[in-house]
Design a protein around this motif. Sequence first.
Motif, PDB file in Angstrom:
ATOM      1  N   ALA A  61      48.102   9.936 -24.524  1.00  0.00           N
ATOM      2  CA  ALA A  61      48.689   8.649 -24.940  1.00  0.00           C
ATOM      3  C   ALA A  61      47.613   7.583 -25.152  1.00  0.00           C
ATOM      4  N   LYS A  62      46.352   7.988 -25.011  1.00  0.00           N
ATOM      5  CA  LYS A  62      45.210   7.073 -25.175  1.00  0.00           C
ATOM      6  C   LYS A  62      45.402   5.803 -24.338  1.00  0.00           C
ATOM      7  N   ALA A  63      45.849   5.992 -23.090  1.00  0.00           N
ATOM      8  CA  ALA A  63      46.061   4.823 -22.227  1.00  0.00           C
ATOM      9  C   ALA A  63      44.716   4.210 -21.866  1.00  0.00           C
ATOM     10  N   ARG A  64      44.627   2.930 -21.980  1.00  0.00           N
ATOM     11  CA  ARG A  64      43.370   2.254 -21.666  1.00  0.00           C
ATOM     12  C   ARG A  64      43.195   2.035 -20.160  1.00  0.00           C
ATOM     13  N   PHE A  65      44.328   1.755 -19.485  1.00  0.00           N
ATOM     14  CA  PHE A  65      44.254   1.446 -18.059  1.00  0.00           C
ATOM     15  C   PHE A  65      45.036   2.467 -17.234  1.00  0.00           C
ATOM     16  N   VAL A  66      44.581   2.673 -15.998  1.00  0.00           N
ATOM     17  CA  VAL A  66      45.406   3.371 -15.017  1.00  0.00           C
ATOM     18  C   VAL A  66      45.558   2.456 -13.811  1.00  0.00           C
ATOM     19  N   LEU A  67      46.706   2.523 -13.162  1.00  0.00           N
ATOM     20  CA  LEU A  67      46.986   1.593 -12.060  1.00  0.00           C
ATOM     21  C   LEU A  67      47.827   2.309 -11.012  1.00  0.00           C
ATOM     22  N   ALA A  68      47.420   2.224  -9.764  1.00  0.00           N
ATOM     23  CA  ALA A  68      48.213   2.809  -8.684  1.00  0.00           C
ATOM     24  C   ALA A  68      48.325   1.803  -7.549  1.00  0.00           C
ATOM     25  N   THR A  69      49.510   1.758  -6.931  1.00  0.00           N
ATOM     26  CA  THR A  69      49.676   0.867  -5.781  1.00  0.00           C
ATOM     27  C   THR A  69      50.771   1.389  -4.859  1.00  0.00           C
ATOM     28  N   ASP A  70      50.624   1.062  -3.573  1.00  0.00           N
ATOM     29  CA  ASP A  70      51.675   1.390  -2.606  1.00  0.00           C
ATOM     30  C   ASP A  70      52.266   0.104  -2.033  1.00  0.00           C
ATOM     31  N   GLY A  71      51.931  -1.025  -2.662  1.00  0.00           N
ATOM     32  CA  GLY A  71      52.451  -2.306  -2.198  1.00  0.00           C
ATOM     33  C   GLY A  71      51.567  -2.918  -1.137  1.00  0.00           C
ATOM     34  N   ASP A  72      50.553  -2.167  -0.742  1.00  0.00           N
ATOM     35  CA  ASP A  72      49.625  -2.652   0.272  1.00  0.00           C
ATOM     36  C   ASP A  72      48.227  -2.737  -0.333  1.00  0.00           C
ATOM     37  N   LEU A  73      47.883  -1.626  -0.993  1.00  0.00           N
ATOM     38  CA  LEU A  73      46.580  -1.551  -1.681  1.00  0.00           C
ATOM     39  C   LEU A  73      46.857  -1.458  -3.187  1.00  0.00           C
TER      40      LEU A  73
END
Length: 786
Positions: free
Chosen positions: A86-98
């Motif tokens: 999908a040629k995504a430019r960004f990746v983002l992960a969170t658990d609401g804490d970090l």
Amino acid sequence: MNAVEIEEAISELAERPFEAEEFPFAFLEAFGNKETTLKRLRKGESNKSDLGGVLQTNNIHIATCKAGEVTRTLAALKASPATARAKARFVLATDGDLFEAEDLTTDDGPISCAYADFPNHFGLFLPLAGITTVRQVRESSFDIRATSRLNRLYVELLKDNPEWGTAQRRHDMNHFMARLIFCFFAEDTEIFNGDGAFTFAIETMSARDSSNTHEVISELFRAMNTKVAERADAGIPRWAYVFPYVNGGLFSGGADVPRFSRIARSYLLHIGGLDWRKINPDIFGSMIQAVADDDERGALGMHYTSVPNILKVLNPLFLDDLRQQLEQAHDNARMLLNLRKRMSKIRVFDPACGSGNFLVIAYKEIRAIEAEINRRRDEADRGTEIPLTNFRGIELRDFPAEIARLALIIAEYQCDVLYRGQKEALRDFLPLDAQNWITCGNALRLDWLSICPPTGTGVKHHADDLFHTPLNQAQIDFENEGGETYICGNPPYKGSQGQTDEQKSDLKAFFEGRTRNWKSLDYVSGWFMKAADFGTRTVTNTAFVSTNSICQGRQVETLWPLVFSTGHEIYFAHSSFKWANLASYNAGVTVVIVGLSKEPGRTRTIFSDTDGSGTIAKSAENINAYLAPGSNVTIGQLSRPMSKICDMSFGSMPNDGGGLLLDLGEANAATKRFGVDSSYIRPAIGTQEFINGVERRCVWVREAEYEFARKNIWLRSRFDAVEAKRQASPRATTSKLGEVPYRFGEVRQTGEEKVLIVAKTSSELREYLPVGLFVVISRAVVTFAL
Ligand SMILES: C[S@@+](CC[C@H](N)C(=O)[O-])C[C@H]1O[C@@H](n2cnc3c(N)ncnc32)[C@H](O)[C@@H]1O
């Protein structure tokens, strides 16, 4: 959405309780994604994620996860084939804490922060909103946030104190904001005793219902304007004693403060909670000035002259030369000393300085060179010899003028901390110097020689309230007098059509008597001419950013011979380039940089940007007014061709208020439904029709046919509309045309002829100039210029 609106939305999201499922959509919404886009993602129609997250093509792959799984999830997002597909430019992960995220198009690696702090990094994600900007914007995240918060406070305060928004009190309001900004900076940088001391004092001393917030702030301001020994007599409350005496004109004058609502008080406390050490005085200044400008507020945080663009002016003007001398000096103590002495006398003057970004960058760059000299001379903690008062400006509007001075003060402090350490920086910082070196006034009406005199022997002027100094204030001395002066900046460009009456009269007052054609000049011309005049009185080189129109077409023959007649030559130029900032609507501004000098024998260089965003430099024997290598030719205008070719005309101007021009539907209806004789309807071709292949028709009736034509009800209504429109015009010539409503206002076409059509405006993206040949057979084609 603009950057400030996005910042607000992101901050609001971070303050809400974290909802794992909802977060990716809320995040995308904060960056301006429409409800329909989000709906499709929610339904899964456009969601390409292979990890149970949300993947928006070309943009971002987001996944929320269980506590403690953030780093692993980010790695999975990066490695996911769907991310690549999908040629995504960004990746983002969170658990609401970090919170972890990465821009996959750079080598910067991931950012990692507490969830509550992710708005600090919102600049990273601006491309999600279509805001592609220079790299520094990421480092400007703080500046955008601070601007956004201060704007909220400003608007809220004006709601409760409408009188502070009137012309009489606007200045007080702006001055109040400048004081606040200083205090927020000072409390985070140890200038005030205790981290956050200013915000803390307001929080603890003012009532929660905000009823006395203004009184508490007023007492703090009074303390900062009163020497410690005089505070008891002045009745300053003891709790304010902890604040130092600041002076510098910043806290002199009235200590009046607008009243605060609960909301305004809470905004203020929030602003105090930001980390003001991160402020970039050059960028912040440019952004914050929009707060005080009703017309500009819509583009808040968008106006931003990038540091690389400013350096395109300052480097060739004088910084490259200083750096070259530094290079040549190696570790030679005497040569280094001489260079330091030279720099201590340099004056930089921006006569349209806005909030001082050119001056701030010039100051910071010189300080960097000085620090390197001191390092090589083993004098690393030596106090600076670069006087701030040698960086002078003129600015028309009072808020930017105040901010310019503040920005320089902040820049000086930051440089001191950087090069000499916090302790040394603090020791010399307060009280502030009471001299004002930014003049608020009209640069085209002011005498530059008195604001930036050629010698340092001006009358000393210590104003009580520096921001209320009269326009013709006496100059302050230059420190270490007798140096070079460099004039620089980005003065306002306004074409002859876009100038206000006041601006026209500025140009008239200045140019009348020099040229009869001053009306065709752009407003920026006044700065070039004044700089050239200034250069006849003292040693100076100048470089301004300017609209490229002053180096094209008819302005060239009016402006440049006048400038050259003062003995100045163009010694460097930057050919046309796009002036980019965060304001997408501004992306179309094309500018040049022109450097002027009277020094004989200077090398001449033409810079131009390459496609890969690099810059190439070419030497030239001479640079002419078209910024081309070659002799000083100027091409003048002629109303008749020099050789035996046909005239070039403007085409036939309808001046019909739309009454005579028809689209195909109207033309069909005229002949088929209303019985208009088809000989009265002709094809019409103008720039739009020619370039875009659009078909258009017009009513074309000769004088002899008019009486008969009027009998047709459809034609009559058209003629009446044209007549009414023309007669309503305040211009006598147009009004008279109401007598001949059957024909175009200006007819430049006779009978059969061949016509070359040259489009009036065409896209710069074309590789060629579109010109067409039309054979005009009687009753076939009418040309007009639109
Ligand atoms: C294009 S801005 C440049 C400011 C700043 N260098 C920047 O990059 O943001 C031009 C500035 O000139 C100021 N200005 C306009 N007319 C002026 C005049 N007659 N005298 C002095 N300043 C003027 C405007 O208020 C504005 O701040």
